[in-house]
Design an enzyme around this catalytic site. Sequence first.
Site, PDB file in Angstrom:
ATOM      1  N   GLU A 281      -6.564  -7.246 -57.310  1.00 11.01           N
ATOM      2  CA  GLU A 281      -5.520  -8.036 -56.646  1.00 11.01           C
ATOM      3  C   GLU A 281      -4.213  -7.528 -57.219  1.00 11.01           C
ATOM      4  O   GLU A 281      -3.894  -7.778 -58.375  1.00 11.01           O
ATOM      5  CB  GLU A 281      -5.729  -9.533 -56.890  1.00 11.01           C
ATOM      6  CG  GLU A 281      -4.893 -10.400 -55.950  1.00 11.01           C
ATOM      7  CD  GLU A 281      -3.616 -10.899 -56.591  1.00 11.01           C
ATOM      8  OE1 GLU A 281      -2.558 -10.266 -56.338  1.00 11.01           O
ATOM      9  OE2 GLU A 281      -3.653 -11.895 -57.319  1.00 11.01           O
ATOM     10  N   CYS A 315       3.023 -12.227 -57.423  1.00 15.88           N
ATOM     11  CA  CYS A 315       2.685 -11.060 -56.611  1.00 15.88           C
ATOM     12  C   CYS A 315       2.852 -11.335 -55.126  1.00 15.88           C
ATOM     13  O   CYS A 315       3.103 -10.423 -54.337  1.00 15.88           O
ATOM     14  CB  CYS A 315       1.262 -10.612 -56.907  1.00 15.88           C
ATOM     15  SG  CYS A 315       0.039 -11.923 -56.758  1.00 15.88           S
TER      16      CYS A 315
END
Length: 517
Positions: A281, A315
Site C-alpha cells: 500500500e 497517503c
Amino acid sequence: MGSESNRSGADRTVGEEEKKKRGELFEVPEIKFTKLFINGSFVDAASGRTFETRDPRTGDVIATVAEADKVDVDSAVRAARDAFDHGEWPRMSGSERGRIIARFADLVEQHADELAALESLDAGKHPAITKAVDFGNALGSLRYFAGAADKIHGETLKMQAQFQGYTLREPLGVAGIIIPWNFPSTMFAIKVAPALAAGCAMVVKPAEQTPLSALYFAHLAKQAGIPDGVINVVPGFGSTAGAALASHMDVDMVTFTGSTEVGRLIMKASAESNLKPVYLELGGKSPLIIFDDADLDMAVELAVSANFVNKGEACVAASRVYVQERIYSRFEEKLAERMKSWVVGDPFSDPRADQGPQVDKVQYERVLSYIDHGKREGATLLTGGRPCGQKEKGYYIEPTVFTNVKEDMVIAKEEIFGPVMCLMKFKTVEEAIARANDTRHGLGAGVVTRDLDVANRVVRAVRAGVVWVNCYFALGSDCPFGGRKMSGFGKDEGMHALDKYLALKSVVTPLRASPWM
C-alpha cells in the site's frame, strides 16, 4: 517482562498543572518499552546499538530505542517460525483465536489514554483525535477480525469427470509486517489483526520515527494470552532491519505500507530471495473533483479535511483538488477565508490546534522543498507556504494552498505527504476524469456532486482503489482498502484482508461408482 522507564521532559510547572486541570494540557506519558520484543520478552539488540526517537514539537529526544539489525531479525523470524511450525496458535480453533484477539482489543481499550498520548508524543498528533480516530480504527480492526477468525472457509468444487474437490484456506506461515509512521497504531492493528485471525506468526518492523506504540501493543498482546513468538516487534531502520525482513528466506510473505520507492526495493528483495508474495500500500496523489452543483460550504470543508487532517501526512490525502470553473472563484475565496481560522500549534498544550508538527526534521525539510519547488515552477500561493515553529523549535508548517497549478508541475505529480494542496480548475466531466487519471498513482479519489448520474459516471471511470462520493476518509474495518497502479496491490481491512495471510489449497479425490456427478 523487562520493561524500561524512560521519562521524558522536565517537571511540570505550576502553570502547566493549572492548564492540565482545565483540560488544556495532556500529560506526557511514561515511556515503558524501548527494547526489542522477541519470543515474548523485551531484549536488547544483539549489537547493543540504540537510536533516538524525537518529539516533533521540539526536536528533543523522547527515548532511546533498541536498534534491530539482521541478527535480531533472524532471531525474531526463528521465534515466529517455531511458534508457527510447532506452537498452538495455528492449531487453535478459530473461535479460540478470536476470543484471545478480543481480549487483546479489550486491553488496548483499557490503555487507550496512555497509548494515545504516547503515539501523539512520538508522531506529533493531537491526543484526543488520536484516541478517537487512530485507536478507534485499531480497536475496530481487532474486534472485526476477532469475529472473522472462525469464519475462514473453503468451498466445494463440482469437478468434471469422476472426481470431487474442495479447497482449504490455510494460514500462510510467518508474515513480515512493515508499518509506516503516519498512523502507527492503526496500521499495526489492520495488518496484525487479520494475520492473527488467519493463524499466522509474524515479525513487525515499525517505522524508526514512531516505534513506541508497537512495543506497547506487543506487551498487551502477551497479557492477552497470545503465545510467545506469535508477535515479534523489531524497531530499526529500513536499510537494515526492513531489508533483512524483506529478503529473509524463512519469511512467507511481506506486507508493507509506505513509499513507492521502498515498495520497489521490497519486491526486488522478494524476487532475489524466496519469491515470497508481497502486498504493498504505497503513495498517492488522489484527486477530489468538485462539480458546480455542489454545496459550496460542504465542499470547502471536505477539501480542507481531505488535505490537512493529520498534517497532510496521509497517503490518500486529496492533494489535487479540481473545481468546476463556474464555482471556482467563489470556492477559492471561501477556501482562503476558511484557512484563516485553521490553527497550527502544539497538540499537547493548545486545545484549539487543528494541525501539529510534521513527524521529523527530514519530512519537514522535504515538504518545505516541495513548496519552494512550486513557487519556482510558477504556481501561486493562496495561503501558507512558510514554516511556523515557535522560537525555532518544532517541525511546524503553515497549511499551504497553491493555485494556477499545471499538470506537469512537480507539486501536481509527486506525493508531498504534508499540508500542501494543489487547486485547479476544469470545465467538463470528461476533462475532470482525464485529469484525475493522469497520474501514476491510484489509491483514492473523491467526487462532490448532487447529480447521481455524474457521480456514477466518475466513480466507474476513475482508476483508484477507493472512491468517495460527498465524503472523504470514510474508512472502516469492514471496507477493503488498497490501491491500483503504482499505489500498490492487496487489500487491508474487510474480509479480503485475510487473503494475504492464507494459502489456498485444492484437494481432489476420485469418485467411485457415484450415483450422480
